[in-house]
Design a protein around this motif. Structure first.
Motif, short mmCIF file in Angstrom:
data_model
loop_
_atom_site.label_atom_id
_atom_site.label_comp_id
_atom_site.label_asym_id
_atom_site.label_seq_id
_atom_site.Cartn_x
_atom_site.Cartn_y
_atom_site.Cartn_z
N UNK A 48 0.74 -1.75 -0.14
CA UNK A 48 0.10 -0.26 0.22
C UNK A 48 0.72 1.21 0.16
N UNK A 49 2.13 1.10 -0.04
CA UNK A 49 2.57 2.53 0.29
C UNK A 49 3.65 2.48 -0.83
N UNK A 50 4.20 1.34 -0.92
CA UNK A 50 4.51 1.38 -2.34
C UNK A 50 3.36 1.83 -4.07
N UNK A 51 1.94 1.63 -3.67
CA UNK A 51 1.63 1.59 -4.47
C UNK A 51 0.93 3.50 -3.86
N UNK A 52 1.06 3.90 -2.83
CA UNK A 52 -0.06 5.29 -2.89
C UNK A 52 1.72 6.37 -3.83
N UNK A 53 2.59 5.70 -3.60
CA UNK A 53 4.22 6.57 -4.19
C UNK A 53 4.05 6.48 -5.72
N UNK A 54 2.89 5.17 -5.94
CA UNK A 54 2.80 5.46 -7.70
C UNK A 54 2.13 5.90 -8.17
N UNK A 55 1.27 5.54 -7.48
CA UNK A 55 -0.24 6.92 -7.65
C UNK A 55 0.39 8.23 -7.62
N UNK A 56 0.80 8.39 -6.72
CA UNK A 56 0.93 10.26 -6.89
C UNK A 56 2.21 10.19 -7.31
N UNK A 57 3.02 9.60 -8.27
CA UNK A 57 4.09 10.01 -9.28
C UNK A 57 2.99 9.71 -10.53
N UNK A 58 1.97 9.00 -10.90
CA UNK A 58 2.01 8.71 -12.56
C UNK A 58 0.69 10.04 -12.22
N UNK A 59 0.63 10.19 -11.24
CA UNK A 59 -1.37 11.29 -11.64
C UNK A 59 -0.86 12.65 -11.68
N UNK A 60 1.04 12.99 -10.69
CA UNK A 60 0.70 14.01 -10.80
C UNK A 60 1.89 13.99 -12.57
N UNK A 73 -8.38 -5.66 -1.19
CA UNK A 73 -9.31 -5.27 -2.65
C UNK A 73 -9.62 -4.03 -2.41
N UNK A 74 -10.37 -3.94 -1.46
CA UNK A 74 -11.16 -2.35 -1.03
C UNK A 74 -10.18 -1.42 -0.78
N UNK A 75 -9.03 -1.53 -0.42
CA UNK A 75 -8.71 -0.79 0.43
C UNK A 75 -6.86 -0.32 -1.09
N UNK A 76 -7.25 -0.57 -2.10
CA UNK A 76 -6.50 -0.91 -2.74
C UNK A 76 -6.67 0.31 -3.98
N UNK A 77 -7.87 -0.06 -4.22
CA UNK A 77 -9.46 0.31 -5.41
C UNK A 77 -9.72 1.66 -4.54
N UNK A 78 -9.72 1.49 -3.76
CA UNK A 78 -10.43 3.56 -2.76
C UNK A 78 -9.36 4.21 -3.41
N UNK A 79 -7.62 3.14 -2.50
CA UNK A 79 -7.00 4.67 -2.56
C UNK A 79 -6.76 5.39 -4.00
N UNK A 80 -7.29 4.43 -5.20
CA UNK A 80 -6.84 5.14 -6.42
C UNK A 80 -8.03 5.74 -6.96
N UNK A 81 -8.96 5.71 -6.45
CA UNK A 81 -10.14 6.43 -6.67
C UNK A 81 -10.55 7.88 -5.66
N UNK A 82 -9.01 7.77 -4.70
CA UNK A 82 -9.25 9.21 -3.94
C UNK A 82 -8.98 9.66 -4.31
N UNK A 83 -7.11 9.46 -4.83
CA UNK A 83 -5.84 9.90 -5.22
C UNK A 83 -6.23 10.29 -6.48
#
Length: 461
Positions: free
Chosen positions: A187-199, A246-256
């Motif tokens: 979940x930490x790696x995904x948060x960093x990846x989502x942040x870098x990708x979405x920027x 599953x809920x955590x990863x998908x919810x994290x991406x949608x909110x970000x």
């Protein structure tokens, strides 16, 4: 020549003294909790309390000094809140250990000592992250590396040699007698990846396609990222049988994604995909069906609903003010030290104590979102938001399952439940939030003074 009026920059105070006082208050609460557990369960204060107090003070002072010198402008509230939650969790695990010892069964597992060890390792990781990550913005250069690392961590439990299935979920790996849950670090790696990708991609993703019922929906060509995240979350649900992650990863991406683009249409699309996936899983996979059935019909009590109903009975018996630490029967609930530790606290501290714990979690999320608002760079804003949202989602999913608001998912209660992976990952999250906060609250570097030559009107630096 008169200088033009300028707006003074906001200069944040370091507030390390306030942090020290709050840490001291947190330690008093934790030590009092251990004394109350001993008095309630055995009628006397545990003999190790004095030594424990000295150890906690030494560890707290060391942690405070590291933050004071490595991240002096960091948020002063996060560490005290985490110290209080982590310490209370160990106190409750110790209380449950005493109950198991009272059964007289030989070879009963004791978890409090192991939780202290994991907490020490979590603090070591916390310090290491602060020392290694001196500027959070440099993490953006490794966006896809973190994305690949997240996929590898999610795949590890599925490997035939090291992957292990526990309580129906294949989310663990075992290496040399040590069990770890890679999803906590994913979940930490995904948060960093989502942040870098979405920027980088947010301008394209923010473009509106068609407008329906007052909401601008995204273009069809931009649906790829959210569909990929949806498929990954479904894969976690199907192959690892882990509804919570599953809920955590998908919810994290949608909110970000929503925060990055400011398009409500993404929330509508994400919610639709989630509901569709949840309906498909609930009608197709037996492990999801059993969770949903237990949620909808916990009575009469069966093997599949016993844990949930015992937790509900315990919380009801706790009432408004609780039975008192050490004086309830939380050990009657299976996994009271891990999945249902919130129910254990609600039984012995009552509704008032449960609300106080939720308030502390809410303050952690609020401070994380405040850090995101103060951050000057887009990557840091999204990363802080993602870390705070992942924390909020995990608490919601766990507490919602225990209180029968939503189906049980099996995630751990951050900092309180027994488990090394959760302790390590969440201390790393706090370290990253402090690093972003320190960078955001630091005063900007002062520019070199300028002088104006009246004769030549040339600016001299």
């Amino acid at each position: 020549m008169s200088s033009a009026a300028t707006t003074p920059a906001v200069v944040h105070r370091k507030r390390r003294g306030a942090e020290a006082l709050l840490i001291a208050l947190a330690l008093v609460i934790v030590i009092f909790a251990f004394c109350a557990v001993g008095l309630g369960a055995r009628g006397k204060v545990p003999g190790f309390v004095a030594g424990l107090a000295v150890l906690l003070v030494v560890i707290a002072v060391a942690t405070h000094l590291v933050v004071r010198f490595v991240a002096p402008y960091a948020d002063p509230v996060l560490v005290p809140l985490v110290v209080a939650l982590n310490g209370l969790g160990i106190a409750m695990i110790y209380r449950l250990d005493l109950a198991r010892l009272d059964t007289g069964v030989e070879g009963v597992k004791q978890f409090a000592g192991k939780q202290v060890m994991w907490t020490a390792l979590g603090l070591a990781l916390f310090v290491a992250v602060l020392l290694i990550v001196r500027d959070h913005r440099k993490l953006q250069a490794y966006t896809y590396t973190f994305g690949l690392a997240a996929l590898v961590l999610l795949i590890l439990p599925l490997l035939p040699v090291i992957g292990t299935q526990i309580n129906g979920a294949r989310i663990w790996i075992r290496v040399g007698g040590l069990s770890l849950q890679p999803g906590e670090f994913a979940k930490i790696c995904l948060a960093i990846f989502f942040a870098g990708y979405l920027v980088v991609k947010r301008d394209a993703l923010a473009l509106a396609g068609r407008r329906f019922m007052g909401i601008d929906f995204p273009r069809g060509r931009d649906l790829g990222p959210i569909l990929a995240a949806w498929l990954v979350s479904l894969g976690v649900l199907i192959f690892q049988r882990d509804l919570g992650s599953s809920l955590l990863f998908f919810g994290l991406f949608v909110v970000m994604l929503y925060v990055a683009t400011e398009r409500p249409g993404w929330l509508v699309v994400g919610t639709t995909l989630f509901l569709g996936g949840a309906l498909f899983a609930a009608t197709t996979f037996s492990h999801v069906q059993s969770r949903v059935d237990a949620w909808l019909s916990p009575f009469p009590v069966t093997d599949s609903t016993f844990q949930l109903t015992q937790g509900l009975y315990g919380m009801a018996w706790g009432g408004l003010l609780g039975r008192g630490l050490g004086e309830g029967n939380p050990y009657l609930t299976p996994f009271a030290y891990s999945d249902f530790i919130f129910a254990s606290f609600a039984e012995e501290l009552g509704l008032a104590g449960a609300m106080a714990i939720l308030l502390m979690y809410g303050l952690i999320v609020e401070r994380g979102l405040r850090i995101a608002l103060l951050c000057r760079d887009a990557f840091g804003k999204l990363l802080a938001t993602g870390l705070a949202v992942s924390f909020a989602l995990q608490v919601f999913v766990v507490v919602g399952g225990v209180t029968r608001l939503i189906p049980l998912t099996g995630l751990t209660t951050p900092f309180m439940s027994y488990g090394g992976s959760s302790i390590l990952a969440n201390w790393a999250i706090i370290a990253l939030l402090l690093r972003i906060s320190d960078q955001s609250r630091r005063p900007p570097p002062e520019a070199a003074p300028m002088q104006m030559d009246d004769a030549t009107q040339v600016v001299k630096l």
